[in-house]
Design a protein around this motif. Structure first.
Motif, PDB file in Angstrom:
ATOM      1  N   ALA A  24       0.840  -1.191   0.000  1.00  0.00           N
ATOM      2  CA  ALA A  24       0.000   0.000   0.000  1.00  0.00           C
ATOM      3  C   ALA A  24       0.876   1.243   0.000  1.00  0.00           C
ATOM      4  CB  ALA A  24      -0.907   0.001   1.220  1.00  0.00           C
ATOM      5  N   SER A  25       0.551   2.181  -0.871  1.00  0.00           N
ATOM      6  CA  SER A  25       1.293   3.439  -0.921  1.00  0.00           C
ATOM      7  C   SER A  25       0.320   4.610  -0.985  1.00  0.00           C
ATOM      8  CB  SER A  25       2.223   3.466  -2.140  1.00  0.00           C
ATOM      9  OG  SER A  25       1.456   3.423  -3.331  1.00  0.00           O
ATOM     10  N   SER A  29      -3.818   5.848   6.248  1.00  0.00           N
ATOM     11  CA  SER A  29      -3.463   5.673   7.651  1.00  0.00           C
ATOM     12  C   SER A  29      -4.588   4.927   8.355  1.00  0.00           C
ATOM     13  CB  SER A  29      -3.229   7.024   8.318  1.00  0.00           C
ATOM     14  OG  SER A  29      -4.417   7.811   8.281  1.00  0.00           O
ATOM     15  N   ILE A  31      -4.644   1.755   9.121  1.00  0.00           N
ATOM     16  CA  ILE A  31      -4.889   0.395   8.614  1.00  0.00           C
ATOM     17  C   ILE A  31      -5.088  -0.542   9.800  1.00  0.00           C
ATOM     18  CG2 ILE A  31      -3.948  -1.530   7.317  1.00  0.00           C
ATOM     19  CD1 ILE A  31      -2.348   0.478   5.672  1.00  0.00           C
ATOM     20  N   MET A  34      -5.517  -6.315   6.789  1.00  0.00           N
ATOM     21  CA  MET A  34      -5.085  -6.504   5.404  1.00  0.00           C
ATOM     22  C   MET A  34      -5.420  -7.927   5.006  1.00  0.00           C
ATOM     23  SD  MET A  34      -1.369  -4.598   5.606  1.00  0.00           S
ATOM     24  CE  MET A  34      -1.257  -4.146   3.858  1.00  0.00           C
ATOM     25  N   THR A  53      -3.550  -5.895  11.745  1.00  0.00           N
ATOM     26  CA  THR A  53      -2.228  -5.282  11.796  1.00  0.00           C
ATOM     27  C   THR A  53      -1.700  -5.155  13.221  1.00  0.00           C
ATOM     28  OG1 THR A  53      -3.292  -3.116  11.745  1.00  0.00           O
ATOM     29  CG2 THR A  53      -2.501  -4.005   9.650  1.00  0.00           C
ATOM     30  N   ARG A  72       2.080 -10.154   7.301  1.00  0.00           N
ATOM     31  CA  ARG A  72       2.140  -8.726   6.967  1.00  0.00           C
ATOM     32  C   ARG A  72       3.404  -8.107   7.544  1.00  0.00           C
ATOM     33  NH1 ARG A  72       1.848  -9.430  12.301  1.00  0.00           N
ATOM     34  NH2 ARG A  72       0.974  -7.698  13.521  1.00  0.00           N
ATOM     35  N   ASN A  74       4.046  -4.422   8.797  1.00  0.00           N
ATOM     36  CA  ASN A  74       3.376  -3.146   9.030  1.00  0.00           C
ATOM     37  C   ASN A  74       4.227  -1.958   8.596  1.00  0.00           C
ATOM     38  OD1 ASN A  74       1.190  -4.497  10.106  1.00  0.00           O
ATOM     39  ND2 ASN A  74       1.826  -4.209  12.235  1.00  0.00           N
ATOM     40  N   ARG A  77       3.846  -1.653   5.079  1.00  0.00           N
ATOM     41  CA  ARG A  77       2.430  -1.636   4.679  1.00  0.00           C
ATOM     42  C   ARG A  77       2.197  -2.654   3.567  1.00  0.00           C
ATOM     43  NH1 ARG A  77       0.528   4.578   4.214  1.00  0.00           N
ATOM     44  NH2 ARG A  77       2.103   4.579   2.566  1.00  0.00           N
ATOM     45  N   THR A  78       2.715  -3.840   3.807  1.00  0.00           N
ATOM     46  CA  THR A  78       2.676  -4.909   2.810  1.00  0.00           C
ATOM     47  C   THR A  78       2.071  -6.166   3.425  1.00  0.00           C
ATOM     48  OG1 THR A  78       4.601  -4.022   1.653  1.00  0.00           O
ATOM     49  CG2 THR A  78       4.047  -6.328   1.252  1.00  0.00           C
ATOM     50  N   VAL A  98      -7.259  -3.750   1.798  1.00  0.00           N
ATOM     51  CA  VAL A  98      -6.736  -3.053   2.975  1.00  0.00           C
ATOM     52  C   VAL A  98      -7.884  -2.270   3.598  1.00  0.00           C
ATOM     53  CG1 VAL A  98      -5.205  -1.236   3.793  1.00  0.00           C
ATOM     54  CG2 VAL A  98      -4.394  -2.880   2.098  1.00  0.00           C
ATOM     55  N   THR A 100      -9.210   0.307   6.574  1.00  0.00           N
ATOM     56  CA  THR A 100      -8.877   1.304   7.582  1.00  0.00           C
ATOM     57  C   THR A 100     -10.136   1.607   8.391  1.00  0.00           C
ATOM     58  OG1 THR A 100      -9.446   3.289   6.311  1.00  0.00           O
ATOM     59  CG2 THR A 100      -7.269   2.313   5.910  1.00  0.00           C
TER      60      THR A 100
END
Length: 116
Positions: A24-25, A29, A31, A34, A53, A72, A74, A77-78, A98, A100
């Protein structure tokens, strides 16, 4: 803009293995979970596995328990999906998800094809 970049799909023989990744890019915020979903032709999208997470708690579809492992990172963010002992019925488009506190994000999907 938030992006989920998936990689690792492909063609494999039954009994083989694949590893999917989703990073994730962007401005994202909060999260809290996932995961991976999949959709086979003519079928509805279904949960494969997800991981929280914070505690790292996992949940798997019954059809993949014992064969797939989700993990994952953290900091990156993968989320990863290690798929072993693949079967032809695992053939589908796999989507990264993903979650949030305010919304869900989806990847574009990656094709996994398992030949018999």
């Amino acid at each position: 803009q938030v992006q989920l970049v998936e990689s690792g799909g492909g063609l494999v023989q039954a009994g083989g293995s694949l590893r999917l990744s989703c990073a994730a890019s962007g401005r994202i915020s909060g999260i809290n979970r996932m995961g991976w979903y999949r959709q086979a032709p003519g079928k509805e999208r279904e949960l494969v596995a997800h991981v929280t997470t914070s505690a790292g708690s996992t949940n798997y579809a019954d059809s993949v328990k014992g064969r797939f492992t989700i993990s994952r990172d953290n900091a990156k963010r993968t989320v990863y999906l290690e798929m072993n002992s693949l079967k032809p019925e695992d053939t589908a488009i796999y989507y990264c998800n993903v979650r949030t506190v305010v919304r869900n994000y989806w990847g574009q999907g990656t094709q996994v094809t398992v030949s018999s």
